[in-house]
Design an enzyme around this catalytic site. Structure first.
Site: not given
Ligand code: MYA
Ligand code: JJ1
Length: 400
Positions: A4-5, A146-147, A156, A400
């Site tokens: 992907f990256w 978050c998955v 995903l 954050l």
């Protein structure tokens, strides 16, 4: 290795590290927002996109529940970040926020929220001398990817990242900043977490820290005892009237770093700094009335509340952690200002005070009895190349 990256406009591991020749700027020339695809990326069958409504208590609670059960854990899966719904509501709705950038994935049948990613707008300056070195670049900050644990390693995350990219590109924004605990192509800076015990007994009981060699509990408690009261004259909670001066102090202070946020307005400073119980704590040094009859602010100290769930402890369910935010010592010494931060955090019932080794934080950590943690924080930019990686001391940005 990173299928992907390797497909994304980010600096690749294969590219040379210290290339003086690279021009700082976009990896891929900024496109035309008119050319951005108008439909969402395809999800696996049975799942659908949604905009999460963080402004409603139910919407915020839904994201809270997903994250509280599935978000970031430490290496030994003993603690999991437990951002409160009030915190999420604050973190995701600064001036200029868009519900369209609070992206959820639901199970179509049950409507259960099973994945999330968010973007908020921010003006970010990278480097001091680059063309954009003064005005900064209009970016987004990406956070809260978050998955659900049951949907992991099904690729995903790349779909979520492509979808938020599309939704940001539609607004003609082509760069992003983000942090992660993991190493992917390619960190702009590698930083470390440091921790200062405020409640050593509890920290040891829950396995957050260990008794040192040849140390007893009572000796450890004594070693970490802080003064009863803060020492900085004029230290008080920030109020709304302070915001214009806080804006000036922040932007002047942050000018020295090579990665920093440019605060754009008084509204933005009010949002990010005005105290909110169990969310954000900001104190200022009030030097009294100036000639203009207005109170003059000289120093700023702030921290936010990010508790962790203690996974599988009989006696303690939650670790209360304060995280250092932005601190500016103009009249006080940084060390005494931060000792006051520890005292304020202790008085607000926090168990530990955490800080990264960014900005000038390394200066006070040894004297104030911080110890190094086992966690790293990597800083990243999307679609922006730099000549050279930054040291933690060159980083003036807290996400954050
Ligand atoms: S960092 C916090 C991330 N969240 C967590 O750690 C919570 C717990 N973990 C999870 O929920 C899942 O494990 C996640 C991955 C969702 C992290 N950042 O779906 P997969 C790559 C970027 O099979 P899963 C934060 O919120 C991984 O290298 N990429 O994996 C900032 C691999 O790609 P490649 C990550 O484990 C997020 C692919 O995903 C991360 O089921 C910034 C595997 O996908 C990560 N933290 O799900 C996001 N972790 O094969 C980028 C794994 O190439 C924003 N991966 O190695 C980019 C800018 C976008 C906007 C641009 C606008 C212009
Ligand atoms: O909190 C962290 N580590 C703690 C607990 C370690 C438990 C065992 N793994 C730690 N404790 C030692 C403290 C001790 C206190 C007295 C002085 C000596 C030190 O080290 C770590 C950070 O260190 N936290 C994590 O690993 C959580 C994940 C960090 C990555 C966050 C990514 C966020 C991305 C959001 O954009």
């Amino acid at each position: 290795k990173h299928s992907f990256w390797e497909s994304q406009p980010v600096k690749q591991f294969s590219e040379e590290q210290n290339s003086e020749t690279v021009e700082e700027g976009p990896v891929q020339v900024n496109q035309d927002a008119k050319g951005v695809r108008e439909t969402g990326y395809a999800l696996p069958g049975g799942y659908e996109w949604c905009d999460c409504d963080i402004s409603s208590a139910e919407g915020a609670e839904e994201v809270y529940t997903l994250l509280s059960e599935n978000y970031v854990e430490d290496d030994d899966n003993m603690f999991r970040f437990n951002y409160s719904s009030h915190f999420l509501s604050w973190a995701l709705q600064p001036p200029g926020f868009k519900p369209f950038w609070h992206v959820g994935v639901r199970v179509i049948k049950s409507k259960k929220l099973v994945a999330f990613i968010s973007a908020i707008p921010a003006k970010i300056r990278v480097g001091k001398n680059s063309p954009k070195g003064k005005d900064g670049v209009s970016m987004v900050e990406i956070n809260f990817l978050c998955v659900h644990k049951k949907l992991r390693t099904k690729r995903l995350a790349p779909v979520l990242i492509r979808e938020i990219t599309r939704r940001v590109n539609l607004f003609d924004i082509w760069q992003a900043s983000y942090t992660a605990g993991v190493i992917i192509p390619t960190p702009l800076a590698t930083c470390r977490y440091f921790h200062r015990s405020l409640n050593p007994k509890k920290l040891i009981e829950v396995g957050f820290s260990k008794l040192g060699k040849r140390m007893t509990l009572s000796r450890t408690i004594k070693l970490h005892k802080l003064p009863q009261k803060t020492s900085t004259p004029g230290l008080r909670r920030m109020s709304k009237e302070d915001a214009p001066q806080v804006l000036e102090l922040l932007n002047a202070y942050l000018a020295q770093f090579d990665l920093a946020c440019l605060f754009q307005s008084v509204d933005e400073v009010e949002h990010w700094f005005l105290p909110r119980e169990n969310v954000i704590y900001t104190y200022v040094v009030d030097a009294g009335e100036g000639k203009d009859g207005k109170r003059k602010i000289t120093d700023i100290m702030s921290f936010y509340s990010l508790p962790s769930t203690i996974i599988g402890n009989e006696h303690h369910k939650e670790l209360r952690a304060a995280f250092s935010y932005y601190n500016i010592a103009n009249t006080a010494s940084l060390k005494s200002l931060m000792e006051d931060a520890l005292i304020c955090a202790r008085d607000e019932n926090f168990d530990v005070f955490n800080a990264l080794d960014i900005m000038q934080n390394a200066e006070f950590m040894k004297d104030l009895k911080f110890g190094i943690g086992d966690g790293h924080l990597q800083y990243y930019l999307y679609n922006w190349k730099v000549k050279k990686a930054l040291t933690p001391q060159q980083v003036g940005l807290v996400l954050l």
